[in-house]
Design an enzyme around this catalytic site. Structure first.
Site, PDB file in Angstrom:
ATOM      1  N   ARG A   1      38.498  10.401  50.997  1.00 60.80           N
ATOM      2  CA  ARG A   1      37.429  10.649  49.853  1.00 60.80           C
ATOM      3  C   ARG A   1      36.061  10.511  50.163  1.00 60.80           C
ATOM      4  O   ARG A   1      36.002   9.629  50.812  1.00 60.80           O
ATOM      5  CB  ARG A   1      37.629   9.483  48.943  1.00 60.80           C
ATOM      6  CG  ARG A   1      36.779   9.588  47.683  1.00 60.80           C
ATOM      7  CD  ARG A   1      36.457   8.361  46.845  1.00 60.80           C
ATOM      8  NE  ARG A   1      37.562   7.848  46.109  1.00 60.80           N
ATOM      9  CZ  ARG A   1      37.756   6.651  45.663  1.00 60.80           C
ATOM     10  NH1 ARG A   1      37.046   5.745  46.093  1.00 60.80           N
ATOM     11  NH2 ARG A   1      39.084   6.382  45.132  1.00 60.80           N
TER      12      ARG A   1
ATOM     13  N   ARG B   1      25.900   1.047  39.370  1.00 55.67           N
ATOM     14  CA  ARG B   1      26.051   2.219  38.292  1.00 55.67           C
ATOM     15  C   ARG B   1      24.561   2.235  37.770  1.00 55.67           C
ATOM     16  O   ARG B   1      23.925   3.577  37.723  1.00 55.67           O
ATOM     17  CB  ARG B   1      26.999   2.225  37.233  1.00 55.67           C
ATOM     18  CG  ARG B   1      28.568   2.217  37.615  1.00 55.67           C
ATOM     19  CD  ARG B   1      28.713   3.433  38.145  1.00 55.67           C
ATOM     20  NE  ARG B   1      28.473   3.690  39.805  1.00 55.67           N
ATOM     21  CZ  ARG B   1      29.072   3.292  41.100  1.00 55.67           C
ATOM     22  NH1 ARG B   1      30.256   2.178  40.635  1.00 55.67           N
ATOM     23  NH2 ARG B   1      28.695   3.465  41.957  1.00 55.67           N
TER      24      ARG B   1
ATOM     25  N   THR C   1      31.781  13.118  43.626  1.00 59.04           N
ATOM     26  CA  THR C   1      30.771  13.205  43.276  1.00 59.04           C
ATOM     27  C   THR C   1      30.366  13.798  41.790  1.00 59.04           C
ATOM     28  O   THR C   1      31.342  14.447  41.176  1.00 59.04           O
ATOM     29  CB  THR C   1      29.934  14.190  44.031  1.00 59.04           C
ATOM     30  OG1 THR C   1      28.437  14.256  43.900  1.00 59.04           O
ATOM     31  CG2 THR C   1      30.394  15.776  44.060  1.00 59.04           C
TER      32      THR C   1
ATOM     33  N   ASP D   1      38.451   1.679  49.058  1.00 59.65           N
ATOM     34  CA  ASP D   1      37.059   1.987  48.533  1.00 59.65           C
ATOM     35  C   ASP D   1      36.399   1.467  49.875  1.00 59.65           C
ATOM     36  O   ASP D   1      36.721   0.518  50.590  1.00 59.65           O
ATOM     37  CB  ASP D   1      36.596   1.054  47.529  1.00 59.65           C
ATOM     38  CG  ASP D   1      37.019   1.861  46.190  1.00 59.65           C
ATOM     39  OD1 ASP D   1      37.596   2.902  46.062  1.00 59.65           O
ATOM     40  OD2 ASP D   1      37.097   0.878  45.278  1.00 59.65           O
ATOM     41  N   MET D   2      35.133   2.244  50.038  1.00 63.90           N
ATOM     42  CA  MET D   2      34.055   1.738  51.210  1.00 63.90           C
ATOM     43  C   MET D   2      33.140   0.841  50.586  1.00 63.90           C
ATOM     44  O   MET D   2      32.693   1.312  49.642  1.00 63.90           O
ATOM     45  CB  MET D   2      33.643   2.958  51.953  1.00 63.90           C
ATOM     46  CG  MET D   2      33.176   2.451  53.328  1.00 63.90           C
ATOM     47  SD  MET D   2      34.222   1.595  54.408  1.00 63.90           S
ATOM     48  CE  MET D   2      35.114   3.032  55.306  1.00 63.90           C
TER      49      MET D   2
ATOM     50  N   LYS E   1      28.707  10.057  48.220  1.00 58.14           N
ATOM     51  CA  LYS E   1      27.510   9.469  49.009  1.00 58.14           C
ATOM     52  C   LYS E   1      27.093   8.190  49.276  1.00 58.14           C
ATOM     53  O   LYS E   1      26.467   8.148  50.450  1.00 58.14           O
ATOM     54  CB  LYS E   1      26.472  10.060  47.785  1.00 58.14           C
ATOM     55  CG  LYS E   1      26.226  11.551  47.457  1.00 58.14           C
ATOM     56  CD  LYS E   1      25.172  11.911  46.571  1.00 58.14           C
ATOM     57  CE  LYS E   1      25.078  13.318  46.020  1.00 58.14           C
ATOM     58  NZ  LYS E   1      24.014  13.631  45.062  1.00 58.14           N
ATOM     59  N   GLY E   2      27.796   7.417  48.712  1.00 58.58           N
ATOM     60  CA  GLY E   2      27.387   5.930  49.221  1.00 58.58           C
ATOM     61  C   GLY E   2      26.566   5.075  48.230  1.00 58.58           C
ATOM     62  O   GLY E   2      25.660   5.828  47.808  1.00 58.58           O
ATOM     63  N   ALA E   3      27.187   4.236  47.701  1.00 55.69           N
ATOM     64  CA  ALA E   3      26.362   3.287  46.548  1.00 55.69           C
ATOM     65  C   ALA E   3      25.727   2.143  46.809  1.00 55.69           C
ATOM     66  O   ALA E   3      25.181   1.416  46.235  1.00 55.69           O
ATOM     67  CB  ALA E   3      27.533   3.046  45.591  1.00 55.69           C
TER      68      ALA E   3
HETATM   69  C1  FAD Z   1      35.557   8.612  42.273  1.00 62.87           C
HETATM   70  C2  FAD Z   1      34.387   8.032  43.148  1.00 62.87           C
HETATM   71  C3  FAD Z   1      34.936   6.979  43.936  1.00 62.87           C
HETATM   72  C4  FAD Z   1      33.554   6.443  44.487  1.00 62.87           C
HETATM   73  N1  FAD Z   1      33.847   5.409  45.635  1.00 62.87           N
HETATM   74  C5  FAD Z   1      32.827   4.943  46.117  1.00 62.87           C
HETATM   75  C6  FAD Z   1      33.091   3.931  47.544  1.00 62.87           C
HETATM   76  O1  FAD Z   1      34.349   3.814  47.782  1.00 62.87           O
HETATM   77  N2  FAD Z   1      32.002   3.461  47.938  1.00 62.87           N
HETATM   78  C7  FAD Z   1      30.910   3.792  47.772  1.00 62.87           C
HETATM   79  O2  FAD Z   1      29.989   3.532  48.369  1.00 62.87           O
HETATM   80  N3  FAD Z   1      30.446   4.451  46.700  1.00 62.87           N
HETATM   81  C8  FAD Z   1      31.710   5.198  46.068  1.00 62.87           C
HETATM   82  N4  FAD Z   1      31.393   6.084  44.924  1.00 62.87           N
HETATM   83  C9  FAD Z   1      29.749   6.122  44.339  1.00 62.87           C
HETATM   84  C10 FAD Z   1      29.088   7.264  45.360  1.00 62.87           C
HETATM   85  O3  FAD Z   1      28.738   6.883  46.443  1.00 62.87           O
HETATM   86  C11 FAD Z   1      27.830   7.407  44.601  1.00 62.87           C
HETATM   87  O4  FAD Z   1      27.059   6.237  44.367  1.00 62.87           O
HETATM   88  C12 FAD Z   1      27.877   7.999  42.861  1.00 62.87           C
HETATM   89  O5  FAD Z   1      28.896   8.934  42.688  1.00 62.87           O
HETATM   90  C13 FAD Z   1      26.519   8.763  42.579  1.00 62.87           C
HETATM   91  O6  FAD Z   1      26.301   9.859  43.430  1.00 62.87           O
HETATM   92  P1  FAD Z   1      26.686  11.400  43.019  1.00 62.87           P
HETATM   93  O7  FAD Z   1      27.496  11.921  44.003  1.00 62.87           O
HETATM   94  O8  FAD Z   1      27.275  11.397  41.296  1.00 62.87           O
HETATM   95  O9  FAD Z   1      25.144  11.863  42.973  1.00 62.87           O
HETATM   96  P2  FAD Z   1      23.683  11.684  42.147  1.00 62.87           P
HETATM   97  O10 FAD Z   1      22.699  12.511  42.842  1.00 62.87           O
HETATM   98  O11 FAD Z   1      23.686  10.192  42.369  1.00 62.87           O
HETATM   99  O12 FAD Z   1      24.008  12.217  40.901  1.00 62.87           O
HETATM  100  C14 FAD Z   1      24.488  13.221  40.295  1.00 62.87           C
HETATM  101  C15 FAD Z   1      24.259  13.428  38.716  1.00 62.87           C
HETATM  102  O13 FAD Z   1      25.399  12.596  38.187  1.00 62.87           O
HETATM  103  C16 FAD Z   1      25.107  11.966  37.191  1.00 62.87           C
HETATM  104  N5  FAD Z   1      24.989  10.269  37.392  1.00 62.87           N
HETATM  105  C17 FAD Z   1      25.385   9.759  38.769  1.00 62.87           C
HETATM  106  N6  FAD Z   1      25.492   8.439  38.702  1.00 62.87           N
HETATM  107  C18 FAD Z   1      25.238   8.196  37.353  1.00 62.87           C
HETATM  108  C19 FAD Z   1      25.055   7.085  36.653  1.00 62.87           C
HETATM  109  N7  FAD Z   1      25.540   5.885  37.350  1.00 62.87           N
HETATM  110  N8  FAD Z   1      25.209   7.002  35.466  1.00 62.87           N
HETATM  111  C20 FAD Z   1      25.009   8.159  34.679  1.00 62.87           C
HETATM  112  N9  FAD Z   1      25.024   9.431  35.412  1.00 62.87           N
HETATM  113  C21 FAD Z   1      25.015   9.386  36.685  1.00 62.87           C
HETATM  114  C22 FAD Z   1      23.600  12.309  37.010  1.00 62.87           C
HETATM  115  O14 FAD Z   1      23.463  13.301  36.030  1.00 62.87           O
HETATM  116  C23 FAD Z   1      23.143  12.739  38.189  1.00 62.87           C
HETATM  117  O15 FAD Z   1      22.148  13.584  38.215  1.00 62.87           O
HETATM  118  C24 FAD Z   1      32.291   6.607  44.208  1.00 62.87           C
HETATM  119  C25 FAD Z   1      31.961   7.761  43.364  1.00 62.87           C
HETATM  120  C26 FAD Z   1      33.059   8.343  42.686  1.00 62.87           C
HETATM  121  C27 FAD Z   1      32.780   9.507  41.847  1.00 62.87           C
END
Ligand code: FAD
Length: 329
Positions: free
Chosen positions: A193, A298, A235, A142-143, A196-198
């Site tokens: 993978r 989250r 995503t 993971d990043m 977007k970045g958390a």
């Molecule tokens: C498999 C996986 C691995 C990941 N690994 C990393 C990592 O290694 N490093 C890192 O920095 N980030 C990681 N992430 C998190 C990522 O960076 C985002 O923060 C997260 O996925 C939310 O972005 P989104 O692309 O879903 O788009 P968004 O625009 O944030 O969300 C799109 C839609 O998804 C739904 N949604 C999104 N988040 C939530 C939530 N928390 N609760 C309920 N509904 C929600 C909503 O319906 C929203 O409208 C990972 C995500 C996934 C799915």
């Protein structure tokens, strides 16, 4: 506005009083179980098997990060060895995801390298025994925040140069540097993978607006789809998923050449729909006792969650302040 709320919330989540507040409130603790499979490895395997039976693949994450001693880092690696043994024994269609700060990156990069090598070796051993494609249980690093990007990619590169192939990285569309990191991953054939970045990032390194992160994601996804080795698109954003599907159709890239990945507890309907349509969907399933930082990230992703959390916290802070001043009189 939502970016401001997210930043405020992530900043606050590091405070000890906020941590204590979450632990005191069942409602908030219970919110964790929407996103986390449970506290034990048995909980995780049971969830993985249920998801497998619904046509979904899994990656399991034993929650933990930022360990501060070699002993804790070795214990975290041992937990991953145990997890791999359990995946093989079940068996479950599951990869693993881990964080380098959990394996000791902050203590000493050589320690994290050593611990990760042990995990990769066990993953290969079980992969060979189970006769999995490419003889591997795949391990995804993971990043974490941008403070770790260089160290994470360097450690991965060292393992890659030493011949490890069952290990891949995560790149974050939010960071300006990701265009270059993607180009170098493509050149080396590294499995990526894209997410977007958390994390809350400083302005000089990351796109300030969500719309520019989404645009960057769309461009990077196209490059990875066209030129990458089995890329994974993490995503829940349906517009981006449609964009990926459109490119794949246009370029005649079959659905078995990439994965769509989502988090446990988020958009289950979409996960199942895509799997039924023939896409490879992998669900990221975290488990373990150290669920608080994961829950904070989250919650920060949804303005409604943040608003709910901040108003509950503010209410309690006000109440305890007035109780303290009443007690003082
Ligand atoms: C498999 C996986 C691995 C990941 N690994 C990393 C990592 O290694 N490093 C890192 O920095 N980030 C990681 N992430 C998190 C990522 O960076 C985002 O923060 C997260 O996925 C939310 O972005 P989104 O692309 O879903 O788009 P968004 O625009 O944030 O969300 C799109 C839609 O998804 C739904 N949604 C999104 N988040 C939530 C939530 N928390 N609760 C309920 N509904 C929600 C909503 O319906 C929203 O409208 C990972 C995500 C996934 C799915």
């Amino acid at each position: 506005m939502s970016q401001v709320l997210k930043a405020a919330f992530l900043g606050l989540s590091h405070r000890r009083d906020v941590y204590r507040f979450v632990m005191r409130h069942d409602l908030l603790r219970n919110m964790a179980w929407r996103y986390v499979a449970g506290e034990s490895v048995e909980d995780a395997i049971a969830v993985a098997q249920t998801l497998n039976s619904q046509g979904l693949r899994v990656t399991l994450d034993h929650l933990g990060e930022s360990v501060t001693s070699a002993t804790e880092a070795a214990a975290a690696a041992d937990d991953y060895l145990h997890l791999l043994d359990e995946i093989a024994a079940a068996p479950a269609d599951a990869n693993i995801s881990l964080k380098l700060t959990q394996l000791g990156l902050d203590v000493d990069p050589a320690l994290a390298h050593f611990n990760l090598s042990r995990v990769l070796e066990r993953a290969r051993l079980h992969g060979r025994r189970l006769k999995l494609p490419d003889d591997e249980i795949f391990v995804r690093i993971d990043m974490e925040s941008s403070a770790y990007t260089d160290r994470t990619l360097s450690l991965h590169a060292a393992l890659w140069d030493a011949g490890a192939r069952n290990v891949g990285v995560v790149l974050q569309a939010a960071l300006y540097r990701t265009g270059q990191d993607t180009a170098s991953a493509l050149e080396r054939g590294v499995r990526v993978r894209l997410c977007k970045g958390a994390y809350l990032e400083p302005a000089p390194v990351a796109h300030p607006a969500k719309s520019s992160v989404d645009r960057a994601y769309a461009e990077l996804a196209e490059q990875l789809l066209l030129h990458g080795r089995y890329p994974a698109f993490a995503t829940h954003d349906e517009r981006l998923i449609h964009h990926i599907q459109d490119i794949a159709r246009r370029e005649r890239i079959s659905p078995d050449r990439f994965e769509l990945q989502m988090l446990f507890g988020i958009r289950r309907d979409l996960q199942l729909r895509l799997a039924r349509q023939g896409y490879r969907v992998r669900v990221y399933v975290p488990y373990g006792r150290q669920w608080y930082p994961y829950l904070a990230r989250r919650l920060a992703e949804r303005p409604a969650n943040v608003a709910f959390f901040l108003s509950a916290f503010a209410r309690e802070s006000l109440l305890s302040r007035s109780a303290r001043s009443a007690g003082a009189t």
